[in-house]
Structure formats: C-alpha cells, structure tokens
Design a protein around this motif. Structure first.
Motif, PDB file in Angstrom:
ATOM      1  N   GLU A 118       0.854  -1.181   0.000  1.00  0.00           N
ATOM      2  CA  GLU A 118       0.000   0.000   0.000  1.00  0.00           C
ATOM      3  C   GLU A 118       0.895   1.236   0.000  1.00  0.00           C
ATOM      4  OE1 GLU A 118      -2.794  -0.064   3.233  1.00  0.00           O
ATOM      5  OE2 GLU A 118      -2.867  -2.265   3.210  1.00  0.00           O
ATOM      6  N   GLN A 119       0.790   2.063  -1.032  1.00  0.00           N
ATOM      7  CA  GLN A 119       1.592   3.281  -1.078  1.00  0.00           C
ATOM      8  C   GLN A 119       0.875   4.357  -1.872  1.00  0.00           C
ATOM      9  OE1 GLN A 119       5.161   3.217  -3.417  1.00  0.00           O
ATOM     10  NE2 GLN A 119       4.520   1.485  -4.669  1.00  0.00           N
ATOM     11  N   GLU A 120       0.820   5.545  -1.286  1.00  0.00           N
ATOM     12  CA  GLU A 120       0.269   6.728  -1.940  1.00  0.00           C
ATOM     13  C   GLU A 120      -1.104   6.449  -2.560  1.00  0.00           C
ATOM     14  OE1 GLU A 120       3.229   7.984  -4.703  1.00  0.00           O
ATOM     15  OE2 GLU A 120       4.656   8.563  -3.137  1.00  0.00           O
ATOM     16  N   GLY A 121      -1.939   5.769  -1.815  1.00  0.00           N
ATOM     17  CA  GLY A 121      -3.295   5.510  -2.274  1.00  0.00           C
ATOM     18  C   GLY A 121      -3.423   4.382  -3.275  1.00  0.00           C
ATOM     19  N   ARG A 122      -2.300   3.738  -3.644  1.00  0.00           N
ATOM     20  CA  ARG A 122      -2.341   2.633  -4.587  1.00  0.00           C
ATOM     21  C   ARG A 122      -2.065   1.327  -3.852  1.00  0.00           C
ATOM     22  NH1 ARG A 122       1.541   5.670  -6.984  1.00  0.00           N
ATOM     23  NH2 ARG A 122       2.971   3.895  -7.044  1.00  0.00           N
ATOM     24  N   VAL A 123      -2.613   0.258  -4.390  1.00  0.00           N
ATOM     25  CA  VAL A 123      -2.355  -1.075  -3.853  1.00  0.00           C
ATOM     26  C   VAL A 123      -1.810  -1.920  -4.988  1.00  0.00           C
ATOM     27  CG1 VAL A 123      -3.366  -3.130  -2.810  1.00  0.00           C
ATOM     28  CG2 VAL A 123      -4.193  -0.865  -2.134  1.00  0.00           C
ATOM     29  N   GLU A 124      -0.605  -2.451  -4.809  1.00  0.00           N
ATOM     30  CA  GLU A 124       0.041  -3.235  -5.846  1.00  0.00           C
ATOM     31  C   GLU A 124       0.618  -4.504  -5.249  1.00  0.00           C
ATOM     32  OE1 GLU A 124       2.992  -0.702  -7.510  1.00  0.00           O
ATOM     33  OE2 GLU A 124       1.541   0.634  -8.502  1.00  0.00           O
ATOM     34  N   THR A 125       0.648  -5.563  -6.051  1.00  0.00           N
ATOM     35  CA  THR A 125       1.254  -6.821  -5.624  1.00  0.00           C
ATOM     36  C   THR A 125       2.622  -6.965  -6.276  1.00  0.00           C
ATOM     37  OG1 THR A 125      -0.905  -7.887  -5.393  1.00  0.00           O
ATOM     38  CG2 THR A 125       1.008  -9.331  -5.570  1.00  0.00           C
ATOM     39  N   THR A 126       3.606  -7.372  -5.473  1.00  0.00           N
ATOM     40  CA  THR A 126       4.957  -7.554  -6.000  1.00  0.00           C
ATOM     41  C   THR A 126       5.558  -8.820  -5.422  1.00  0.00           C
ATOM     42  OG1 THR A 126       7.082  -6.439  -6.374  1.00  0.00           O
ATOM     43  CG2 THR A 126       6.123  -6.231  -4.187  1.00  0.00           C
ATOM     44  N   MET A 127       6.561  -9.345  -6.104  1.00  0.00           N
ATOM     45  CA  MET A 127       7.251 -10.551  -5.669  1.00  0.00           C
ATOM     46  C   MET A 127       8.631 -10.151  -5.133  1.00  0.00           C
ATOM     47  SD  MET A 127       4.857 -12.638  -6.472  1.00  0.00           S
ATOM     48  CE  MET A 127       5.603 -14.263  -6.259  1.00  0.00           C
ATOM     49  N   VAL A 128       8.992 -10.722  -3.986  1.00  0.00           N
ATOM     50  CA  VAL A 128      10.270 -10.405  -3.359  1.00  0.00           C
ATOM     51  C   VAL A 128      11.136 -11.661  -3.351  1.00  0.00           C
ATOM     52  CG1 VAL A 128      11.428  -9.499  -1.306  1.00  0.00           C
ATOM     53  CG2 VAL A 128       9.127  -8.695  -1.907  1.00  0.00           C
ATOM     54  N   ASP A 129      12.323 -11.531  -3.926  1.00  0.00           N
ATOM     55  CA  ASP A 129      13.269 -12.643  -3.975  1.00  0.00           C
ATOM     56  C   ASP A 129      13.523 -13.190  -2.572  1.00  0.00           C
ATOM     57  OD1 ASP A 129      16.440 -13.289  -3.689  1.00  0.00           O
ATOM     58  OD2 ASP A 129      15.652 -13.968  -5.629  1.00  0.00           O
ATOM     59  N   PRO A 130      13.630 -14.517  -2.414  1.00  0.00           N
ATOM     60  CA  PRO A 130      13.773 -15.082  -1.065  1.00  0.00           C
ATOM     61  C   PRO A 130      15.007 -14.600  -0.318  1.00  0.00           C
ATOM     62  CG  PRO A 130      14.130 -16.774  -2.755  1.00  0.00           C
ATOM     63  CD  PRO A 130      13.539 -15.581  -3.439  1.00  0.00           C
ATOM     64  N   ALA A 131      16.130 -14.419  -1.040  1.00  0.00           N
ATOM     65  CA  ALA A 131      17.345 -13.939  -0.363  1.00  0.00           C
ATOM     66  C   ALA A 131      17.136 -12.532   0.191  1.00  0.00           C
ATOM     67  CB  ALA A 131      18.527 -13.963  -1.318  1.00  0.00           C
ATOM     68  N   LEU A 132      16.429 -11.688  -0.548  1.00  0.00           N
ATOM     69  CA  LEU A 132      16.145 -10.340  -0.074  1.00  0.00           C
ATOM     70  C   LEU A 132      15.097 -10.361   1.032  1.00  0.00           C
ATOM     71  CD1 LEU A 132      16.581  -7.309  -0.344  1.00  0.00           C
ATOM     72  CD2 LEU A 132      14.885  -7.287  -2.186  1.00  0.00           C
ATOM     73  N   ALA A 133      14.088 -11.219   0.887  1.00  0.00           N
ATOM     74  CA  ALA A 133      13.034 -11.311   1.907  1.00  0.00           C
ATOM     75  C   ALA A 133      13.603 -11.706   3.264  1.00  0.00           C
ATOM     76  CB  ALA A 133      11.976 -12.318   1.465  1.00  0.00           C
ATOM     77  N   ARG A 134      14.694 -12.470   3.268  1.00  0.00           N
ATOM     78  CA  ARG A 134      15.308 -12.868   4.532  1.00  0.00           C
ATOM     79  C   ARG A 134      16.075 -11.734   5.192  1.00  0.00           C
ATOM     80  NH1 ARG A 134      16.029 -17.780   1.560  1.00  0.00           N
ATOM     81  NH2 ARG A 134      18.108 -17.154   0.848  1.00  0.00           N
ATOM     82  N   ARG A 135      16.193 -10.589   4.512  1.00  0.00           N
ATOM     83  CA  ARG A 135      16.962  -9.472   5.062  1.00  0.00           C
ATOM     84  C   ARG A 135      16.113  -8.210   5.258  1.00  0.00           C
ATOM     85  NH1 ARG A 135      21.650  -8.315   1.433  1.00  0.00           N
ATOM     86  NH2 ARG A 135      22.549  -7.346   3.279  1.00  0.00           N
TER      87      ARG A 135
END
Length: 230
Positions: A204-221
């Motif tokens: 959720e950002q600036e009135g917009r709602v978007e779906t995104t995928m986060v790489d597992p290595a980055l998600a762990r950090r």
C-alpha cells in the motif's frame, strides 16, 4: 563514545563494524563470514582477529569464531553511529538517493572528525534511524535492538510494516524503491516464501495497492513488524 582515545585504523574499524553486523544475526562471526563480508583472504582475517583479540577488542569462541568484547563493542558502535549519521545527512540535507548514501558514508566515516559528526547529528535533530531504517547508536553507546522477524518468516494474511532494509546493494535498493518497499511501507502477505521461491506481498503506497514478488534472499533481510507495533 567519542572519548579522547586515539582513533583506530580504518581497517580495524571495518573489522569491528563487520563483526558487529554479523553478530547481530548470529552468536559469533566465523573467519569465512568475515572474509566474505570484507572481501579479503581467510588468512588475512586470521591474523587480524588474533591481533584484535590480543588487544582486547574480541573474544574467541573455540572452533566457532569471535564476538566483540566490551571494548570492541564500544568502538564498533562509535563507527556505526558515524556511518548512519553520514547516511542520514547525505540523504536529508544533500539530496543523495538512498541507494547512493551507503558507499559515500563508507568513504567518509573514517575521515570525518567527531566534531563534524556531532554537528551533523545536531543539524538533523538527533535522528534515531538512518534512511534504511537501521537504528543510530547514541553518543553513550546505546542502540535499539532490531528484534523483528524477516519478511520471509511471515505467513499468508499477515499485515506488517517494513522496519529496515539492507543497505549494501544499490541495485536491491533501487528495486525496492520502485516497488515501494521502504521503511514504513504497509504490506500484506499474499503468499509465503517457499523453500526457494519468492514472497508475494501487497504493497500500500500513496493511495495505490500493488502486488509484488520479493526474492527469497532479499526477503530474509527485510525486517518487518506487525501493524501497530511501535
């Protein structure tokens, strides 16, 4: 923390800061982890670690690695404070983007005087966190504990707020910026991390709602907190 003791060499400061970072995640810092983080040979790490232990900066954990002794922790927090104040000043007062400030701060942290660092902190109103959400140690050597789960540890439906992101990789930061993954961003977990798969999150950002995928290595950090947690 500023004290009147002589300044350490840049290489010693880098070792202490790196050990501090590694032992925030694990109990000890191994020789191999230090070598990888610092980009040096393990043999170089062995010699420096021996020297720093003899000088009272480090303590050995047999067959596992090292952690900071009280003297080493004080010095590590001093250099971490310098780095994060520099990042914040570069971002807030000089207009540097958050993907540029880490490398600039790395270059400046060993050269800037204590007086300059504290003048920057005063001009900024003594900030508590840097642009990436990491806590800034106080002059007295106190620092908030980042006891937050990672994005990879969340479950489907969890509603969380981003608290801190890794700052070392400019490409990662530019990618996170484009997708709204900044400290303070509100996320809902759409699918959890599989064994090697990405995490799907609704941003959720600036009135917009978007779906995104986060790489597992980055998600762990990426550190997050449940909505409503301070």
């Amino acid at each position: 923390m500023s004290g009147s003791t002589p300044r350490l060499s840049p290489s010693v400061e880098d070792y202490l800061k790196t050990i501090f970072a590694l032992t925030r995640r694990e109990e000890v810092a191994s020789t191999s982890a230090l070598a990888e983080s610092l980009g040096v040979q393990p043999s170089s790490v062995t010699g420096m670690v021996k020297r720093l232990a003899e000088e009272g900066f480090l303590e050995h954990v047999p067959y596992r690695g090292v952690h900071l002794a009280p003297r080493g922790r004080r010095e590590a927090l001093r250099i971490v404070r310098r780095h994060r104040i520099l990042e914040t000043y570069l971002s807030e007062r000089l207009g540097f983007t958050w993907d540029d400030v880490h490398d600039e701060a790395e270059r400046l942290e060993h050269a800037a005087s204590d007086a300059l660092i504290e003048a920057m902190a005063e001009a900024l109103g003594h900030p508590s966190h840097d642009p990436h959400g990491a806590p800034i140690p106080t002059v007295a050597g106190e620092i908030d504990e980042m006891d937050f789960p990672t994005l990879a540890q969340c479950s489907v439906g969890d509603e969380v707020t981003v608290r801190a992101v890794p700052d070392e990789d400019g490409d990662d930061l530019r990618s996170m910026e484009a997708r709204g993954l900044r400290p303070g961003a509100r996320l809902t977990i759409a699918s959890p991390a599989g064994r090697d798969g990405p995490v799907a999150v609704v941003v959720e950002q600036e009135g917009r709602v978007e779906t995104t995928m986060v790489d597992p290595a980055l998600a762990r950090r990426i550190l997050v907190a449940p909505r409503g947690r301070p």
